[in-house]
Design a protein around this motif. Structure first.
Motif, PDB file in Angstrom:
ATOM      1  N   ASP A 123      64.817  79.074  -9.161  1.00 34.33           N
ATOM      2  CA  ASP A 123      64.966  80.529  -9.124  1.00 34.33           C
ATOM      3  C   ASP A 123      65.918  80.953 -10.246  1.00 34.33           C
ATOM      4  O   ASP A 123      67.131  81.011 -10.068  1.00 34.33           O
ATOM      5  CB  ASP A 123      65.511  80.957  -7.754  1.00 34.33           C
ATOM      6  N   PHE A 124      65.339  81.277 -11.394  1.00 34.58           N
ATOM      7  CA  PHE A 124      66.162  81.576 -12.576  1.00 34.58           C
ATOM      8  C   PHE A 124      66.895  82.915 -12.449  1.00 34.58           C
ATOM      9  O   PHE A 124      67.796  83.185 -13.242  1.00 34.58           O
ATOM     10  CB  PHE A 124      65.289  81.550 -13.839  1.00 34.58           C
ATOM     11  N   LYS A 125      66.512  83.744 -11.473  1.00 39.43           N
ATOM     12  CA  LYS A 125      67.223  85.020 -11.280  1.00 39.43           C
ATOM     13  C   LYS A 125      68.650  84.773 -10.790  1.00 39.43           C
ATOM     14  O   LYS A 125      69.493  85.656 -10.840  1.00 39.43           O
ATOM     15  CB  LYS A 125      66.480  85.895 -10.249  1.00 39.43           C
ATOM     16  N   GLN A 126      68.905  83.576 -10.266  1.00 38.20           N
ATOM     17  CA  GLN A 126      70.248  83.248  -9.771  1.00 38.20           C
ATOM     18  C   GLN A 126      71.198  82.843 -10.893  1.00 38.20           C
ATOM     19  O   GLN A 126      72.368  82.590 -10.645  1.00 38.20           O
ATOM     20  CB  GLN A 126      70.172  82.116  -8.736  1.00 38.20           C
ATOM     21  N   MET A 127      70.682  82.731 -12.120  1.00 35.56           N
ATOM     22  CA  MET A 127      71.541  82.376 -13.255  1.00 35.56           C
ATOM     23  C   MET A 127      71.992  83.688 -13.906  1.00 35.56           C
ATOM     24  O   MET A 127      71.373  84.180 -14.849  1.00 35.56           O
ATOM     25  CB  MET A 127      70.768  81.515 -14.248  1.00 35.56           C
ATOM     26  N   CYS A 142      70.155  78.580  -7.173  1.00 29.31           N
ATOM     27  CA  CYS A 142      69.062  78.508  -8.139  1.00 29.31           C
ATOM     28  C   CYS A 142      68.174  77.283  -7.873  1.00 29.31           C
ATOM     29  O   CYS A 142      66.992  77.276  -8.204  1.00 29.31           O
ATOM     30  CB  CYS A 142      69.729  78.407  -9.511  1.00 29.31           C
ATOM     31  N   PRO A 179      66.675  73.747 -11.870  1.00 26.02           N
ATOM     32  CA  PRO A 179      66.585  75.187 -11.598  1.00 26.02           C
ATOM     33  C   PRO A 179      65.164  75.615 -11.245  1.00 26.02           C
ATOM     34  O   PRO A 179      64.207  75.193 -11.896  1.00 26.02           O
ATOM     35  CB  PRO A 179      67.026  75.821 -12.923  1.00 26.02           C
ATOM     36  N   ASN A 224      60.704  84.774 -14.133  1.00 29.25           N
ATOM     37  CA  ASN A 224      61.026  83.883 -13.012  1.00 29.25           C
ATOM     38  C   ASN A 224      59.737  83.250 -12.455  1.00 29.25           C
ATOM     39  O   ASN A 224      59.536  83.153 -11.240  1.00 29.25           O
ATOM     40  CB  ASN A 224      61.760  84.658 -11.905  1.00 29.25           C
ATOM     41  N   GLN A 257      70.626  85.580 -17.311  1.00 34.02           N
ATOM     42  CA  GLN A 257      69.775  86.756 -17.129  1.00 34.02           C
ATOM     43  C   GLN A 257      70.233  87.893 -18.042  1.00 34.02           C
ATOM     44  O   GLN A 257      69.423  88.555 -18.684  1.00 34.02           O
ATOM     45  CB  GLN A 257      69.817  87.223 -15.663  1.00 34.02           C
ATOM     46  N   VAL A 277      73.395  75.301 -13.254  1.00 37.70           N
ATOM     47  CA  VAL A 277      72.336  75.499 -12.254  1.00 37.70           C
ATOM     48  C   VAL A 277      73.027  75.646 -10.894  1.00 37.70           C
ATOM     49  O   VAL A 277      73.225  74.662 -10.181  1.00 37.70           O
ATOM     50  CB  VAL A 277      71.355  74.304 -12.245  1.00 37.70           C
ATOM     51  N   HIS A 306      59.527  80.368  -9.710  1.00 33.53           N
ATOM     52  CA  HIS A 306      59.908  80.808  -8.370  1.00 33.53           C
ATOM     53  C   HIS A 306      58.889  81.794  -7.803  1.00 33.53           C
ATOM     54  O   HIS A 306      58.525  81.736  -6.622  1.00 33.53           O
ATOM     55  CB  HIS A 306      61.304  81.452  -8.421  1.00 33.53           C
TER      56      HIS A 306
END
Lengths: 146, 369
Positions: B189-193, B321, B187, B283, B197, B317, B286
């Protein structure tokens, strides 16, 4: 596709389980993706932590009065002993250690024709690559800075 | 990282031809009898043996174990491989059983394999942070691999959070000694999880309170969080186990993965705090705001040849992400491969044997001389 007039009940069960699993997960994920759920969840965790802390404090006081070690103290003691054992092992004379097997030469070169798939057994695949082609991975190559 | 028992086991193969009603009845009666007999032995039998490939413990320090696997070929590629396991799980997922072992496969293909594995952190390791993993554990193990192998170059392979740690290490050490970087489902881009979030939002989740209270984050918290991503998976997995109880291979695979899930590791509190605050909330990896050892981590600094293998159906993931790793790295030689499968079935199990392992071998062999 089945051509039998009598349906296979276990096959129907398998399909139902797969559908229920996908549906159940999607439904639960929608329900859990909310501030309310998250708030309730962490409230429960906080409550559980508070209780845990109180119980540990009460038991800790009791054990202290009874002159007994707590589980954490015993675990820390075990960890310390483990480390001492590890250090003793490393201090052992070299002749008492198992003899290392001879190292192979670092001369291997890639084969002319790399394998397409590993096949059934890993070792078998490594020695004799299967001819069956894998189901085409999606590959992206990018130039520098891409 | 993670408990996805049903993702690991081999699906039943459909029959080649439609069996007659009589044959179907015979098969089902036979399977029903075997389900009962094997179900009883399942309850009483010990956990399956895993991680059986011969290896030497090169180094042990608290939560860290460094293993060197014994070569099975007369010659090996020049560049050794160092696996960095995800911090939540044991590395024997790379060496489940003969025929289902990535390590066994790589050894047979002529690679020299080292693995960084983790033990449950002790109480005095509660203050370990990402900085310790990236600036101490990984460089220390690389030095030991160099010393043991006599080779300066090392290929690092990281899985999930092991991939995150390897990525950060690579970004902070662009001039070597890294020869190649391989990441599995890592992972960025943790905003995609999405669910993480929501659950990790500071409005509801006081991570400081949790960490200050427990010190070491218990494995149950981690296992429950992953189970909650697929709550119906547990029940469906049990039903499939019952259905396939007659099938020894299925049951063996299920039990190995069940054991792996059960042996999920607790995490050092400060490491967990840093992951939640810096990676999940800010994040930082990223956005390029993460600082490790006082230095900014910029993925664009990665110059080594890079392979990122991601899983198309990864619920932990998601591909979105993971994409930014290859997109951002400055490596001239870089490739992202998306394979069918989930977070765990990407690296172990029948799908991995067919898809990921040969791809990894093909990529590594030309870059390991």
């Amino acid at each position: 596709m089945s051509t039998s007039p009598i349906p296979d009940p276990l096959q129907l069960l398998r399909k139902a389980v797969a559908r229920l699993e996908a549906g159940g997960n999607a439904l639960a994920n929608r329900a859990m993706d909310s501030g309310e759920f998250s708030g309730a969840l962490h409230q429960m965790v906080g409550l559980s932590l508070g209780m845990q802390k109180t119980v540990e404090k009460v038991i800790g006081n009791y054990l202290k009065k009874a002159n007994l070690p707590s589980r954490v103290e015993v675990a820390e003691l075990a960890q310390t002993l483990h480390r001492i054992e590890g250090k003793l092992d490393r201090l052992l004379p070299a002749e008492e250690r198992p003899v290392a097997s001879p190292r192979p030469a670092r001369t291997r070169l890639p084969p002319e024709h790399p394998p397409k798939a590993a096949g059934k057994g890993a070792v078998a695949a490594a020695k004799k690559p299967a001819a069956k082609k894998s189901s085409g991975p999606r590959t992206r190559r990018r130039a520098a800075g891409g | 990282m993670l408990p996805v028992v049903d993702a690991m086991v081999a699906p039943l193969k459909p029959p080649a031809a439609e069996p007659s009603l009589q044959e179907r009845l015979r098969t089902e009666v036979s399977r029903a009898i075997q389900r009962n007999l094997k179900g009883l032995s399942y309850l009483g039998s010990p956990a399956p043996a895993v991680g059986l490939m011969p290896k030497t413990l090169l180094h042990h320090r608290g939560t860290l174990n460094l293993y060197h696997y014994h070569a099975t070929t007369s010659d090996v590629y020049r560049v050794p491989i160092l696996f960095v396991m995800a911090t939540t799980n044991k590395a024997y997922v790379f060496d489940l059983a003969p025929g289902q072992s990535l390590v066994e496969f790589l050894l047979a293909r002529g690679y020299d394999v080292y693995v960084m594995d983790w033990n449950a952190p002790a109480g005095d390791e509660r203050h370990l942070t990402i900085d310790d993993y990236v600036l101490d554990f990984i460089p220390d193990c690389i030095r030991r691999v160099q010393q043991d192998s006599g080779i300066g170059d090392v290929t690092v392979v990281g899985y999930c959070m092991g991939g995150v740690l390897s990525t950060i290490y690579s970004a902070l050490h662009p001039d070597g000694p890294l020869k190649n970087l391989v990441c599995f489902t890592t992972p960025i881009d943790f905003k995609q999880m999405a669910l993480w979030q929501t659950w990790g939002d500071e409005t509801h989740f006081d991570v400081d309170h949790l960490v200050d209270t427990v010190g070491i984050v218990d494995r149950d918290i981690i296992v429950n969080a992953f189970d909650m991503l697929r709550p119906a998976g547990l029940v469906a997995g049990r039903i499939r186990l019952w259905d396939n109880m007659w099938n020894d291979d299925y049951v063996k695979s299920y039990r190995m993965m069940d054991r792996w899930t059960t042996e999920t590791l607790p995490l050092p509190g400060d490491y967990f705090r840093q992951v939640v605050k810096e990676l999940l909330r800010k994040n930082g990896l990223h956005e390029g705001t993460l600082r490790i050892g006082g230095r900014r981590v910029d993925i664009h600094n990665i110059k080594a040849p890079l392979l990122h293998v991601i899983a198309e159906h990864d619920h932990i993931v998601p591909p979105a992400c993971a994409h930014p790793l290859v997109a951002r790295a400055a490596s001239k030689d870089k490739e992202e491969v998306a394979l069918p499968g989930g977070h765990v079935s990407l690296v172990a199990g029948p799908n991995a044997v067919k898809r990921m392992w040969p791809k990894l071998d093909q990529w590594l062999e030309r870059r390991s001389t």
